[in-house]
Each structure stands twice: as C-alpha cells, then as structure tokens.
Design an enzyme around this catalytic site. Structure first.
Site, mmCIF file in Angstrom:
data_model
loop_
_atom_site.group_PDB
_atom_site.id
_atom_site.type_symbol
_atom_site.label_atom_id
_atom_site.label_comp_id
_atom_site.label_asym_id
_atom_site.label_seq_id
_atom_site.Cartn_x
_atom_site.Cartn_y
_atom_site.Cartn_z
ATOM 1 N N TYR A 1 -29.314 -3.368 -21.776
ATOM 2 C CA TYR A 1 -30.467 -2.687 -21.204
ATOM 3 C C TYR A 1 -30.627 -1.294 -21.850
ATOM 4 C CZ TYR A 1 -30.661 -6.476 -17.819
ATOM 5 O OH TYR A 1 -30.764 -7.720 -17.235
ATOM 6 N N ARG B 1 -18.993 -13.933 -9.498
ATOM 7 C CA ARG B 1 -19.397 -15.342 -9.381
ATOM 8 C C ARG B 1 -18.748 -16.039 -8.202
ATOM 9 N NH1 ARG B 1 -24.003 -15.068 -12.077
ATOM 10 N NH2 ARG B 1 -23.662 -13.620 -13.791
#
Length: 338
Positions: free
Chosen positions: A174, A316
């Site tokens: 980003y 996760r």
C-alpha cells in the site's frame, strides 16, 4: 508467556494475543459500519481472551480506498458507527486499535472514482494484481502534505470513535510501503533514493499523528519491512526503519511483508517473518508484534520464548474459529472455563 500482561506506551494489554487487521469488506458502500461487521467482531471479542483487537485497514481518504465495502475512517460522519464498533471490541477488556491506510496505486478507480497515485509511476510488482494494474500518477510534494494531513485527520477520528490507539499501515504494497520499497519508489527528490529519503513521509506521518492524538493514545506501525524480492527492501532496511519509527514516537512495531504482502513465498511455518521480527526486536526497545502462520498455542509460546516477538498475531485461525483465543486461554489455565 502468552497470558502475561504487557505495557505498550501508556496502555496495558492483558495478554499477548492480538487479532491483527483482517479485511472483511462488510461495510456499507460509503464505508460506514454495518450490523454484519458488528456481529463479526462481537463473535471474537465477547469471550474476553484477546488482548488487543486491531480492526481492518480503513481508508483515510476516498482516493486511498482499496475496495468496495472497506471501512472508512475519513470523515466525522464515520464516528457514530466507530463508537458502536469500539464498544463491541472493548466489551471484555480488549484494547481497540484502528488501522489507518491509503492504498496508493492499489486503489482501483471503480472504488474511488479517481486516478490512482503512488510514490512513482510504477505498476505494483505483486501477484495477484492490486488496483487497476495501470500506471499511477506520481504524487507531488504538495499532495504528499495532503496525505500526511489525511493520516492525522483519520487518527483524530479514530480517537473520537473510542479507539485506544491507531496503527499506521506501511506494509502489503500500500501507499506508504510504496514509498519505502525501492521496487516502487523511483523518485529523485527528497522522498526518494536513499532509505532515509524513502522514510521521510513516514517521519512526517508519525509526527503529524502524534501531535494530533497526544501521548496517551497508542501509536503502532505495521511495517512491511522486507519485500523478499530481488532488488527490494531487505531485513537490514527493516531494522533501520524500525529504529527510525521508534525515534518518531511509535509505541509498537507490527512486522509483516512488503511487496510480498502478508505471505512469504516458499514459507508456511509458524511465524514465517520471524527472521525479520527477531532482528527488529533486538534493535528497538518497544514491543514487536509477529503475525503469520501461527495456529497452535505451543507455537505462539515458542516464538515468545525464543525472542522472536513480544506479542503474537492470530489472523486466519481467528477468522476460521472465533473462539480460538478463548480455547487457548482455557488450555493455558488447565482447562478452566473463562
């Protein structure tokens, strides 16, 4: 060690388990908090076993929006929903941290309605493609000032929304990571070239954010310290960057990948960024968070004991099993219910 308390800046976290930012894209088209998002976080926060919950990357301005359904932290109108969200996050004593992000060239025009911008007019070297895959416009120095101000504004909105702290996102390809990485920063002015120059915008962002939020609000940085790609940023770069970020007032460093994003090619072992986090931890005096591939309590404990990190991010596994932290704490406490 996982159950022990830790002081971070002016805050105390009740244990070393962190839910790192995981994008759900469950917000409304305008980035406002929805009932679905509140339910998602409530399912994970209610048990009270997560020391710190970091909400998903939130855009600081429309041009930095990464995807439809992403959470906004760009407007005072977001505050009402953020207060509802932080009430859910903090209901059982977890610290609530907002991750502030500008996607840069990873922002697709169909989500922003604007042309993508970056440190340099370079297409991201990532797979799968992020953004439009088109060449972004190079930010002018005046536009860079606007980005810095947008981070500070977003940090203030986060405080108004009830967060205990903010995290500046400079990882995962980003915008701030695009300035940091030599793969995407080809500038010839004071924001490009040397590592010090590539970190200039980070210094400016952290200074502006700290001035806006004061000393009592936690300020973390998610550092995509190493690209794990030829010609990209290195572990030695990450060590130098972490020291700079600490000098600029960061209370915590969260280690992750750069242009490789949140994965490391060829590695899936628990704590697969530990080679970087271990070196960073030796170089700084602030806590270091390690996330990546950690599924078992025993692995988390081993990474802490080995000095790879001070906190462990469980991403996760919490996504798949919202009760992972509750079960982990019960196991550590001999099966006692919480």
């Amino acid at each position: 060690m996982l159950e022990s308390k830790l002081t971070i800046g002016s805050k105390e976290v009740k244990n070393r388990i962190v839910m790192p930012p995981i994008a759900t894209y469950l917000c409304a088209d305008d980035g406002k908090v929805t009932d679905k998002l509140l339910a998602y976080y409530n399912e994970r926060a209610a048990g009270g076993s997560i020391g710190m919950i970091m909400t998903e990357h939130s855009y600081i301005c429309k041009q930095g929006k990464a995807k439809a359904g992403q959470m906004s932290i760009s407007d005072a109108g977001d505050v009402k929903g953020l207060r509802e969200l932080t009430a859910v996050l903090k209901q059982s004593g977890s610290l609530a941290i907002a991750q502030l992000n500008h996607a840069g060239s990873a922002a697709p025009s169909d989500a922003t309605g604007q042309k993508a911008v970056s440190a340099s007019p370079v297409v991201l070297p990532v797979t799968p493609m992020m953004g439009d895959g088109t060449v972004p416009e190079e930010l002018t120095q005046e536009q860079i000032k606007g980005v810095v101000n947008a981070f500070a504004d977003a940090a203030e909105i986060a405080c108004m929304g009830g967060y205990d702290g903010v995290e500046v996102h400079t990882a995962h390809a980003y915008l701030l990571n695009q300035f940091y990485s030599p793969l995407t920063n080809r500038r010839t002015d004071e924001y490009g070239g040397s590592l010090d120059n590539r970190l200039r915008i980070h210094r400016e962002v952290l200074k502006a954010v700290r001035e806006r939020i004061g000393q009592d609000v936690l300020m973390s940085v998610r550092l995509g310290g190493c690209d794990y790609m030829d010609g990209g940023s290195t572990i030695s770069d990450s060590v130098y960057a972490a020291k700079v970020l600490e000098e600029c007032g960061a209370d915590m460093i969260s280690i992750s990948g750069g242009m490789c994003r949140f994965a490391r090619p060829g590695h899936d072992e628990p704590g697969y960024f530990r080679d970087m986090s271990s070196e960073v931890r030796k170089a700084v005096s602030i806590p270091v968070l390690l996330t990546g591939g950690i599924k078992e309590v025993s692995d988390a404990e081993a990474l802490l004991a080995d000095g790879a990190a001070d906190l462990i991010g469980i991403g996760r596994e919490l996504l798949k099993n919202p009760k992972w932290a509750d079960q982990a704490m019960a196991a550590i406490n001999g099966g006692a219910s919480r």
